[in-house]
Design an enzyme around this catalytic site. Structure first.
Site, PDB file in Angstrom:
ATOM      1  N   LYS A  22       0.833  -1.215   0.000  1.00  0.00           N
ATOM      2  CA  LYS A  22       0.000   0.000   0.000  1.00  0.00           C
ATOM      3  C   LYS A  22       0.861   1.256   0.000  1.00  0.00           C
ATOM      4  O   LYS A  22       0.610   2.191  -0.755  1.00  0.00           O
ATOM      5  CB  LYS A  22      -0.908  -0.004   1.241  1.00  0.00           C
ATOM      6  CG  LYS A  22      -1.625   1.305   1.479  1.00  0.00           C
ATOM      7  CD  LYS A  22      -2.474   1.267   2.730  1.00  0.00           C
ATOM      8  CE  LYS A  22      -1.757   1.558   4.013  1.00  0.00           C
ATOM      9  NZ  LYS A  22      -1.466   2.972   4.290  1.00  0.00           N
ATOM     10  N   ASN A  23       1.868   1.284   0.879  1.00  0.00           N
ATOM     11  CA  ASN A  23       2.645   2.515   1.034  1.00  0.00           C
ATOM     12  C   ASN A  23       3.589   2.797  -0.133  1.00  0.00           C
ATOM     13  O   ASN A  23       4.151   3.884  -0.214  1.00  0.00           O
ATOM     14  CB  ASN A  23       3.428   2.492   2.357  1.00  0.00           C
ATOM     15  CG  ASN A  23       2.516   2.731   3.548  1.00  0.00           C
ATOM     16  OD1 ASN A  23       1.324   3.000   3.376  1.00  0.00           O
ATOM     17  ND2 ASN A  23       3.070   2.630   4.740  1.00  0.00           N
ATOM     18  N   ARG A  98      -4.533  10.502   4.811  1.00  0.00           N
ATOM     19  CA  ARG A  98      -3.499  11.532   4.899  1.00  0.00           C
ATOM     20  C   ARG A  98      -2.518  11.485   3.730  1.00  0.00           C
ATOM     21  O   ARG A  98      -1.949  12.503   3.352  1.00  0.00           O
ATOM     22  CB  ARG A  98      -2.731  11.384   6.209  1.00  0.00           C
ATOM     23  CG  ARG A  98      -3.557  11.586   7.446  1.00  0.00           C
ATOM     24  CD  ARG A  98      -2.673  11.464   8.646  1.00  0.00           C
ATOM     25  NE  ARG A  98      -1.441  12.199   8.432  1.00  0.00           N
ATOM     26  CZ  ARG A  98      -1.274  13.482   8.701  1.00  0.00           C
ATOM     27  NH1 ARG A  98      -2.245  14.170   9.236  1.00  0.00           N
ATOM     28  NH2 ARG A  98      -0.126  14.059   8.447  1.00  0.00           N
ATOM     29  N   CYS A 122      -5.409  13.203  13.454  1.00  0.00           N
ATOM     30  CA  CYS A 122      -5.270  11.813  13.029  1.00  0.00           C
ATOM     31  C   CYS A 122      -5.155  10.965  14.277  1.00  0.00           C
ATOM     32  O   CYS A 122      -4.583  11.404  15.273  1.00  0.00           O
ATOM     33  CB  CYS A 122      -4.031  11.720  12.152  1.00  0.00           C
ATOM     34  SG  CYS A 122      -3.125  10.216  12.231  1.00  0.00           S
ATOM     35  N   ARG A 127       0.936  14.428  13.398  1.00  0.00           N
ATOM     36  CA  ARG A 127       1.386  14.232  12.014  1.00  0.00           C
ATOM     37  C   ARG A 127       1.301  15.492  11.151  1.00  0.00           C
ATOM     38  O   ARG A 127       0.541  15.551  10.177  1.00  0.00           O
ATOM     39  CB  ARG A 127       0.599  13.097  11.362  1.00  0.00           C
ATOM     40  CG  ARG A 127       0.773  11.792  12.092  1.00  0.00           C
ATOM     41  CD  ARG A 127       0.020  10.666  11.454  1.00  0.00           C
ATOM     42  NE  ARG A 127       0.754  10.058  10.354  1.00  0.00           N
ATOM     43  CZ  ARG A 127       0.341   8.962   9.736  1.00  0.00           C
ATOM     44  NH1 ARG A 127      -0.762   8.385  10.081  1.00  0.00           N
ATOM     45  NH2 ARG A 127       1.049   8.451   8.765  1.00  0.00           N
ATOM     46  N   PRO A 128       2.077  16.509  11.486  1.00  0.00           N
ATOM     47  CA  PRO A 128       2.074  17.713  10.648  1.00  0.00           C
ATOM     48  C   PRO A 128       2.739  17.479   9.290  1.00  0.00           C
ATOM     49  O   PRO A 128       3.365  16.438   9.083  1.00  0.00           O
ATOM     50  CB  PRO A 128       2.884  18.718  11.474  1.00  0.00           C
ATOM     51  CG  PRO A 128       3.691  17.917  12.416  1.00  0.00           C
ATOM     52  CD  PRO A 128       2.996  16.605  12.607  1.00  0.00           C
ATOM     53  N   VAL A 129       2.596  18.442   8.378  1.00  0.00           N
ATOM     54  CA  VAL A 129       3.227  18.315   7.056  1.00  0.00           C
ATOM     55  C   VAL A 129       4.195  19.472   6.814  1.00  0.00           C
ATOM     56  O   VAL A 129       4.484  19.828   5.679  1.00  0.00           O
ATOM     57  CB  VAL A 129       2.171  18.236   5.918  1.00  0.00           C
ATOM     58  CG1 VAL A 129       1.417  16.917   5.967  1.00  0.00           C
ATOM     59  CG2 VAL A 129       1.204  19.409   5.973  1.00  0.00           C
ATOM     60  N   ASP A 130       4.708  20.047   7.918  1.00  0.00           N
ATOM     61  CA  ASP A 130       5.590  21.218   7.800  1.00  0.00           C
ATOM     62  C   ASP A 130       6.843  20.932   6.969  1.00  0.00           C
ATOM     63  O   ASP A 130       7.345  21.814   6.268  1.00  0.00           O
ATOM     64  CB  ASP A 130       5.972  21.734   9.195  1.00  0.00           C
ATOM     65  CG  ASP A 130       6.611  20.653  10.047  1.00  0.00           C
ATOM     66  OD1 ASP A 130       6.013  19.561  10.159  1.00  0.00           O
ATOM     67  OD2 ASP A 130       7.704  20.879  10.587  1.00  0.00           O
ATOM     68  N   GLN A 131       7.348  19.706   7.026  1.00  0.00           N
ATOM     69  CA  GLN A 131       8.582  19.400   6.280  1.00  0.00           C
ATOM     70  C   GLN A 131       8.317  19.374   4.772  1.00  0.00           C
ATOM     71  O   GLN A 131       9.177  19.765   3.983  1.00  0.00           O
ATOM     72  CB  GLN A 131       9.172  18.058   6.733  1.00  0.00           C
ATOM     73  CG  GLN A 131       9.494  17.997   8.206  1.00  0.00           C
ATOM     74  CD  GLN A 131      10.503  19.049   8.626  1.00  0.00           C
ATOM     75  OE1 GLN A 131      11.562  19.214   7.999  1.00  0.00           O
ATOM     76  NE2 GLN A 131      10.186  19.760   9.677  1.00  0.00           N
ATOM     77  N   ASP A 310       4.942   0.643  11.951  1.00  0.00           N
ATOM     78  CA  ASP A 310       3.765  -0.054  11.419  1.00  0.00           C
ATOM     79  C   ASP A 310       3.712  -1.528  11.830  1.00  0.00           C
ATOM     80  O   ASP A 310       2.733  -2.207  11.543  1.00  0.00           O
ATOM     81  CB  ASP A 310       3.731   0.052   9.885  1.00  0.00           C
ATOM     82  CG  ASP A 310       3.287   1.437   9.415  1.00  0.00           C
ATOM     83  OD1 ASP A 310       2.866   2.246  10.261  1.00  0.00           O
ATOM     84  OD2 ASP A 310       3.372   1.705   8.206  1.00  0.00           O
ATOM     85  N   ILE A 332       8.236   7.079  16.915  1.00  0.00           N
ATOM     86  CA  ILE A 332       7.855   7.821  15.698  1.00  0.00           C
ATOM     87  C   ILE A 332       6.580   8.641  15.915  1.00  0.00           C
ATOM     88  O   ILE A 332       6.517   9.813  15.565  1.00  0.00           O
ATOM     89  CB  ILE A 332       7.651   6.866  14.498  1.00  0.00           C
ATOM     90  CG1 ILE A 332       8.855   5.922  14.327  1.00  0.00           C
ATOM     91  CG2 ILE A 332       7.366   7.652  13.213  1.00  0.00           C
ATOM     92  CD1 ILE A 332      10.108   6.543  13.808  1.00  0.00           C
ATOM     93  N   ARG A 402      -8.390  -0.712   5.143  1.00  0.00           N
ATOM     94  CA  ARG A 402      -7.586   0.321   4.475  1.00  0.00           C
ATOM     95  C   ARG A 402      -6.251  -0.249   4.014  1.00  0.00           C
ATOM     96  O   ARG A 402      -5.670   0.248   3.048  1.00  0.00           O
ATOM     97  CB  ARG A 402      -7.306   1.486   5.424  1.00  0.00           C
ATOM     98  CG  ARG A 402      -8.514   2.320   5.735  1.00  0.00           C
ATOM     99  CD  ARG A 402      -8.098   3.536   6.519  1.00  0.00           C
ATOM    100  NE  ARG A 402      -6.982   4.210   5.872  1.00  0.00           N
ATOM    101  CZ  ARG A 402      -6.231   5.135   6.432  1.00  0.00           C
ATOM    102  NH1 ARG A 402      -6.492   5.516   7.661  1.00  0.00           N
ATOM    103  NH2 ARG A 402      -5.249   5.692   5.778  1.00  0.00           N
TER     104      ARG A 402
END
Ligand code: UD1
Length: 425
Positions: A22-23, A98, A122, A127-131, A310, A332, A402
């Site tokens: 999936k990933n 996400r 979440c 889980r920010p997306v700043d990077q 995971d 993590i 999922r």
């Protein structure tokens, strides 16, 4: 809403075929946005997240054609992004997945603009997306937040030297895809080394991208004017494979997992061997056998090649019935112990101290009603249910769907007593 009823106690015996990852599939589907020519993607797992991603891409104007037969466990899609006319990832889809953020880099790189909803909260942490944003800004993009959406613009992205503050998998993938069409050379330092990043890089290279260093912590991308179509086969799912191996370690038995790549699984296999699993590579996968109660094994999650977050919940399920005390440290995500309370309902002895769970192994678990809270937590509960005496009922199985293709069918084929039932509304 579906739920599982599991009658525990049966050892797993037989063969199972591992699905495509999936990933790896999700970023590779997004890579189709980088070219006007068709991208054929093979070995796609028929999962809800894959359907959500194709829905998102279709909504933007990507033509998606299914080349595999209906109901195939290894889907083949042909994606053509020649007619993209809506550069937007709406909240309704992003909030359910996400990984939708992965359209940001490709859209911005090819079309010079993108409107992507912020993912929001979440279950397993902030889980920010700043990077992702900082990297694109370093490449010359302007990124603002307006009404919950990221509004990104750039006439043409420029190559840059980016060092992310932490190792981020989708962050690395987003920036690597964006850099493919940038003007000049981009260096991504502290890059994620996950095999899924390498699989995406191989797809991009087949499309004409100039990428080196994928699989190391420095990825170098020499931007090109355009990418072409390609035909790519998605790598096997190392997390699904690890989940089945944890299941057999917990229940006992002997299984053959087909289609697995052993090289991707070193950290999981190392821990499972410490736990007592006999495991070796065969011509077409992995053979594994467990014939005694697990030994307790300490785990600390880390970016690849460390132990995958995971796999944490599934391994914790194994440790609950181990012959002694173990610790599981989650480094993590800050809120990834939601399965602990549910495992306790089955009789597990677990105490949480900050980011560490201390597990006192018990001789047996006892079936009860539990609730799935996120994808991998659900997998941990399934493993515990397969071991527990009596019946375990797991509600909210949609989390499991999922990321696992028909897990109950694969478990039933291995002798697991699992039944899917529709919950009363
Ligand atoms: C990916 C995987 C997910 C896995 C995770 C960690 C996909 C689709 N999902 O998620 O299954 O659990 O890697 O292996 O591939 N972070 C920030 N700012 C950012 C980005 C990340 O602070 O901009 C933090 C996160 O909150 C987290 C850590 O970095 O604490 C790692 O997250 P990241 O690797 O980005 O996870 P995902 O890519 O979302």
């Amino acid at each position: 809403m579906d739920r599982f009823l599991i009658e525990g106690g049966a050892p797993l015996q037989g063969e199972a075929l591992v699905s495509g990852a999936k990933n790896a599939a999700l970023p590779i589907l997004c890579a189709s946005l980088l070219s006007s020519q068709p991208l054929v993607v093979r070995n796609l797992p028929p999962l809800r997240d894959v359907r959500t991603m194709t829905k998102l891409l279709t909504g933007m104007g990507v033509t998606v054609q299914t080349l595999s037969s209906e109901g195939s466990a290894q889907e083949i899609l042909k994606l053509e992004a020649g007619g993209v006319d809506k550069l937007e990832a709406p909240y309704e889809l992003v909030k359910t997945m996400r990984a939708s953020i992965l359209v940001l880099g490709p859209m911005l790189a090819r079309f010079g603009q993108a409107l992507v909803s912020l993912p929001g909260g979440c279950a397993i942490g902030q889980r920010p997306v700043d990077q992702h944003i900082r990297g694109l800004q370093a490449m010359g993009a302007s990124v603002e937040v307006q009404k919950g959406y990221l509004v990104a613009r750039a006439s043409r992205l420029k190559g840059a030297h980016i060092a992310t503050d932490m190792v981020t998998v989708t962050g690395t993938e987003n920036l690597m895809m964006a850099a493919c069409l940038a003007d000049g050379c981009t260096v991504i330092d502290n890059a994620a080394r996950e095999p899924e990043v390498v699989d995406l890089a191989q797809c991009l290279i087949a499309m004409g991208a100039k990428i080196s260093g994928a699989g190391t912590d420095r990825i170098v991308v020499e931007g090109v004017r355009e990418l072409r179509g390609a035909d790519h086969c998605v790598m096997p799912d190392r997390i699904e494979a690890g989940t089945f191996l944890c299941a057999v370690m917990a229940t006992g038995g002997e299984i053959l997992l087909k289609g697995v790549c052993e090289a991707h699984m070193a950290a999981t296999l190392d821990k499972l061997r410490q736990s007592g699993l006999q495991v070796r590579a065969t011509d077409d996968g992995l053979w594994a056998k467990a014939d005694k109660r697990p030994l307790p094994v300490d785990i600390r999650t880390a970016p690849y090649p460390g132990f995958a977050t995971d796999m944490q919940a599934q391994f914790m399920a194994v440790n609950t019935i181990a012959q002694g005390t173990s610790t599981v440290a989650e480094t993590i995500f800050e809120n990834r112990f939601m399965h602990v309370q549910e495992l306790q309902r089955l009789g597990a002895q677990i105490r949480i101290d900050g980011h560490t769970a201390i597990i006192q192994g018990v001789k047996k678990l006892t079936g009860a009603a539990v609730m799935a809270t996120d994808l991998r937590a659900s997998a941990g509960l399934v493993i515990a249910g397969l071991v527990a005496e009596g019946e375990t009922e797991i509600d909210r199985i949609y989390h499991l769907d999922r990321g696992y293709d028909r897990m109950e069918d694969k478990l039933i084929a291995l002798g697991g007593r699992v039944r899917r039932v529709k919950s009363a509304a």
